[in-house]
Design an enzyme around this catalytic site. Structure first.
Site, PDB file in Angstrom:
ATOM      1  N   LEU A  19       9.384  34.411  25.114  1.00 13.60           N
ATOM      2  CA  LEU A  19      10.306  33.569  24.349  1.00 13.60           C
ATOM      3  C   LEU A  19       9.736  33.245  22.976  1.00 13.60           C
ATOM      4  CD1 LEU A  19      12.941  31.960  24.184  1.00 13.60           C
ATOM      5  CD2 LEU A  19      11.714  30.006  25.167  1.00 13.60           C
ATOM      6  N   LYS A 130       6.558  12.866  21.246  1.00 14.05           N
ATOM      7  CA  LYS A 130       6.044  13.308  22.543  1.00 14.05           C
ATOM      8  C   LYS A 130       6.991  12.860  23.659  1.00 14.05           C
ATOM      9  CE  LYS A 130       1.764  14.966  21.663  1.00 14.05           C
ATOM     10  NZ  LYS A 130       0.491  15.216  22.295  1.00 14.05           N
ATOM     11  N   GLY A 454     -11.675  16.973   6.946  1.00 14.63           N
ATOM     12  CA  GLY A 454     -12.638  17.831   7.635  1.00 14.63           C
ATOM     13  C   GLY A 454     -12.424  19.310   7.476  1.00 14.63           C
ATOM     14  N   SER A 455     -11.223  19.793   7.796  1.00 14.79           N
ATOM     15  CA  SER A 455     -11.009  21.239   7.772  1.00 14.79           C
ATOM     16  C   SER A 455     -10.438  21.671   6.432  1.00 14.79           C
ATOM     17  CB  SER A 455     -10.057  21.653   8.898  1.00 14.79           C
ATOM     18  OG  SER A 455      -8.796  21.032   8.750  1.00 14.79           O
ATOM     19  N   GLU A 627      -1.859   8.212  22.067  1.00 16.79           N
ATOM     20  CA  GLU A 627      -1.118   9.040  23.021  1.00 16.79           C
ATOM     21  C   GLU A 627      -1.496   8.731  24.461  1.00 16.79           C
ATOM     22  OE1 GLU A 627      -1.551  13.170  22.305  1.00 16.79           O
ATOM     23  OE2 GLU A 627      -1.035  13.022  20.185  1.00 16.79           O
ATOM     24  N   HIS A 663     -10.833   9.315  12.418  1.00 17.11           N
ATOM     25  CA  HIS A 663      -9.518   9.674  11.882  1.00 17.11           C
ATOM     26  C   HIS A 663      -8.501   9.634  13.004  1.00 17.11           C
ATOM     27  CE1 HIS A 663      -6.358  11.556   9.603  1.00 17.11           C
ATOM     28  NE2 HIS A 663      -6.194  12.439  10.560  1.00 17.11           N
ATOM     29  N   HIS A 716       1.194  18.423   5.734  1.00 16.57           N
ATOM     30  CA  HIS A 716       2.113  19.301   6.462  1.00 16.57           C
ATOM     31  C   HIS A 716       3.122  19.970   5.536  1.00 16.57           C
ATOM     32  CE1 HIS A 716       0.624  16.398   9.503  1.00 16.57           C
ATOM     33  NE2 HIS A 716       0.539  17.487  10.230  1.00 16.57           N
TER      34      HIS A 716
END
Length: 783
Positions: A19, A130, A454-455, A627, A663, A716
């Site tokens: 899918l 979520k 960080g990234s 979460e 973070h 984003h």
């Protein structure tokens, strides 16, 4: 007496993510909708055949979705935002709601599909949240003043007809469509603008549900499963009353309703649910274990009671003999009104363990994926029906006993260390006020210091090098050299831009959890253990199967190398224990708190080794802290206690002049702000640009005492933020938080972005910080 087997839902991605690949090909214009639909139809067919072969007698329908099941309900009910409405519904409408665009909005794919581009149909996508406390996501329904419910999308009825055509003469199977319940649907929906109160819409919504149920009855459907998972929450009186009204109305339709509740106990709603006019109830006997006996005692014996003792949320084999013992009282009371199922939809687990040929054989013997869980449901039902497979039950009992003694799972050294945890001070040696003074003198940072999360961009070259190292075409030395070259490049770029606190960019990391899990004892990884997160997004969660420990340092050499390339401060980067826990399949033979503390102790060793290696700013990311909150607020305090303590276990051993950062991704902190403060990180960076700094209100009301880096641009989006935009956002933050405690940083890591947008965005961020410093100095002079 015959106890029936059924299922609440089955994974829809296909055995090998068919899918996902079909969806992405369609979105790119490489497949037609007819080709996409053909892939979907084949997946549905195979799912039905798998369940028939496993002995499932009542098979779910409408558990298939191209994106998510809540979006399916929105299009079925006509809840389509005005920006996407059109005269006749088509599949691309759903994709616009989920993604903001569809193939028919894109000029590049229009020739292939034989239609004209229509950019006017595009719009901003719906919000994503979520699904309760799972790692699955849904598109939030949007309710406007002019929203009118109506059956818009008829795919449900087409899929029912498709399935009924497969039903052969004499087969002991039937089909059960699955719907998100009307009360849960309204509860999860968002009122947009000045829309009318949500519950005032319930009568109009129920009329459409009645039409749906009537149509299903006309197609030959006898049972419909209606999922109401908000029954696991703590609801106000008006939402409880909504259930009485809703099911009094729906009970007038010609189908039998199986009300499904899962993920939690019914709590204070037990009496309510036992008196609803439905034909049956499904109950999660695992997550609702503490109320199981009370439910069995109270639920009417002349109704169907479906119990789920096979875990639909985790990947461990069921203790079949324990499950049978738990079901004995229900069997005695309900007889053939007792049904057996998984605890919830199997959407949340991987498809088939049989294809995993690289797992440790002992570990594999403890696991069950979706296909294997169907077999467990059948084994339990057969045993209750007096047709027990004694050999299977004996083998299962031996397996459970062996697991309790397994040296693969149990590590005496880890357990001995954990036993001493009470003796470990969880507080830093000095309070924040004293630490801040020491850190300010040590680091000598300017006002509004700049850093990143960080990234940095994971380029095609980085991913290729990682693949080559993994498949053996690149030696370890060559791989290290390639990653070091990336680190040098990242350091040079940051210095050139003028960032104050540098990071090494994480080129060596595939994923913020997987990278660490691969280096920790007690973790394992599958080849094909994919689960759907939403749409084409699939994740392959690690498995925490045993006691967790760190055989050797995980990040120290990379951070040391990065520090050697610059005279500026280099920040070490780790993923926190709660996030490591939340984004994994977790062992079920001990409390989650225990497992989390094991991870925290392993990370504590890494933090202390980084400090010894000269890394005196260390960031521990806890993206998933919020979460992990239990569904019932009454259970929050205990979770927050151990979640916060695990962070302090990780960080409390460092010197006062070592600065600890954390973070957190998009979170509403208002209701957990005291717990966030109790973590006692010197600096917390959070995502706030999308909310226009509104999330900072929580920190003002509570007077958060430590330093904060509210994100000043949304990573984003490919858009490059202007200096003016970032200055404005930081000025807004400075009205709420003293400027002396503010950092300037992006919302999140930059792994998914390209350098073409990252460098100018960071350059603008540095210019914004410089402008803010000048403005602040001017204000001080004139004050």
């Amino acid at each position: 007496m015959t106890i029936k087997t059924h299922n609440l839902g089955y994974p829809r991605i296909g055995d090998f993510r068919e899918l996902k690949f079909a969806l992405e090909a369609y979105w790119k214009g490489d497949k037609t909708q007819a080709e996409l639909d053909a892939v979907a139809a084949e997946i549905r067919y195979q799912n039905i055949q798998t369940q028939i072969a496993a002995g499932i007698e009542l098979i779910p329908l409408n558990d298939f979705a191209y994106y998510d099941q809540v979006l399916n309900m929105s299009t079925l009910l006509g809840v389509i935002p005005k920006r996407f409405r059109q005269e006749n519904y088509e599949l691309d409408v759903a994709f616009r709601m989920a993604r903001g665009r569809a193939p028919s909005d894109d000029q590049a794919c229009c020739a292939g599909h034989g239609h004209q581009a229509n950019p006017s149909k595009a719009g901003y996508a719906g919000a994503m949240k979520k699904w309760f406390d799972t790692n699955y996501h849904y598109i939030v329904p949007e309710l406007y003043d002019d929203t009118e419910f109506a059956i818009t999308d008829t795919r449900l009825f087409a899929e029912v007809a498709e399935a009924l055509a497969l039903k052969g003469d004499g087969q002991n199977i039937d089909f059960k469509p699955v719907l998100v319940g009307p009360v849960t649907y309204l509860y999860l929906a968002e009122n947009v603008g000045h829309a009318i109160p949500k519950l005032s819409r319930l009568p109009a919504l129920l009329k459409i549900y009645q039409q749906i149920l009537q149509k299903l009855a006309e197609q030959g459907i006898h049972w419909v499963q209606i999922d109401e998972p908000i029954l696991g929450l703590e609801l106000s009186a008006e939402w409880q009353q909504a259930f009485d009204f809703a099911y009094a109305e729906l009970s007038q339709t010609p189908v039998k309703i199986l009300l499904a509740s899962y993920f939690e106990t019914l709590g204070a709603h037990l009496d309510l649910v036992c008196n609803l006019p439905v034909a049956g109830l499904h109950y999660d006997g695992l997550r609702g274990e503490k109320q199981l006996n009370a439910l069995i005692a109270q639920y009417p014996a002349d109704k169907v009671l479906s119990l789920g003792l096979v875990d639909g949320r985790n990947i461990w084999k069921t203790d079949l003999n324990a499950a049978l013992a738990s079901l004995q009282a229900a069997k005695d009371k309900f007889a053939d009104h007792l049904w057996i199922a998984p605890s919830c939809s199997l959407l949340h687990v991987p498809l088939n363990l049989e294809v995993e040929d690289k797992l440790n054989p002992e570990l594999k013997s403890y696991l069950a994926f979706a296909k294997q869980k169907l077999a467990e449901v059948k084994l339990i039902a057969d045993a209750l029906n007096g047709q027990a497979d004694q050999a299977a039950l004996q083998a299962n009992a031996k397996l459970m006993a062996d697991k309790q003694q397994s040296e693969l799972i149990h590590n005496a050294q880890v357990q001995a260390r954990l036993a001493q945890l009470a003796n470990l001070p969880l507080d830093r040696a000095a309070p924040y006020s004293e630490r801040a003074r020491l850190q300010k003198a040590k680091f000598n940072l300017p006002l509004f210091p700049t850093t990143t999360i960080g990234s940095f961009p994971q380029t095609a070259e980085i991913r290729q090098a990682r693949r080559q190292f993994k498949n053996g075409t690149l030696t370890e030395a060559q791989y290290i050299a390639a990653m070091q070259a990336e680190i040098r490049d990242v350091c040079e770029r940051q210095e050139r831009i003028g960032i104050d606190v540098l990071v090494h960019g994480e080129p060596e990391r595939n994923d913020m959890v997987e990278y660490f899990g691969e280096q920790l004892d007690g973790y394992a990884f599958t080849q094909f253990g994919w689960v759907q997160s939403y749409g084409s997004r699939c994740v392959k969660p690690p498995i925490i199967f045993g006691d967790v420990s760190r055989p050797q340092a995980m990040t120290v050499s990379w951070s040391q190398y990065a520090q050697s390339q610059t005279d500026q401060i280099m920040k070490g980067m780790l993923t926190g224990a709660v996030t490591m826990l939340q984004w994994s399949f977790v062992r079920n033979d001990q409390p989650r708190e225990t497992t989390c503390n094991q991870i925290a102790l392993a990370l504590r060793d890494e933090v202390l080794d980084l400090e010894v290696a000269g890394i005196h700013m260390i960031q521990i990311d806890e993206a998933a802290l919020r979460e992990g909150l239990p569904l019932k607020k009454s259970d929050w305090a205990d979770y927050l206690r151990w979640a916060v303590n695990s962070f302090r276990v990780t960080t409390s051993g460092v010197q006062n002049d070592t600065q600890i950062h954390t973070h957190m991704c998009y979170s509403e902190f208002n209701d957990i702000i005291e717990a966030v403060a109790a973590m006692d990180a010197d600096v917390i960076t959070i995502e706030t640009s999308k909310s226009n700094m509104k999330l900072l209100d929580a920190f003002v009301d509570f007077a958060y005492p430590n330093e904060i880096g509210p994100g000043v641009y949304d990573i984003h989006s490919p858009n490059i933020p202007t200096v003016e935009q970032m200055v404005r956002l930081t000025e807004k933050a400075a009205q709420l938080i003293p400027a002396e405690r503010l950092w300037v940083n992006p919302d999140c890591g930059l792994k998914t972005r390209g350098w073409a947008e990252t460098e100018p965005a960071l350059a603008n961020m540095v210019k914004a910080a410089q402008q803010l410093r000048a403005q602040f100095v001017d204000k001080q002079k004139t004050a």
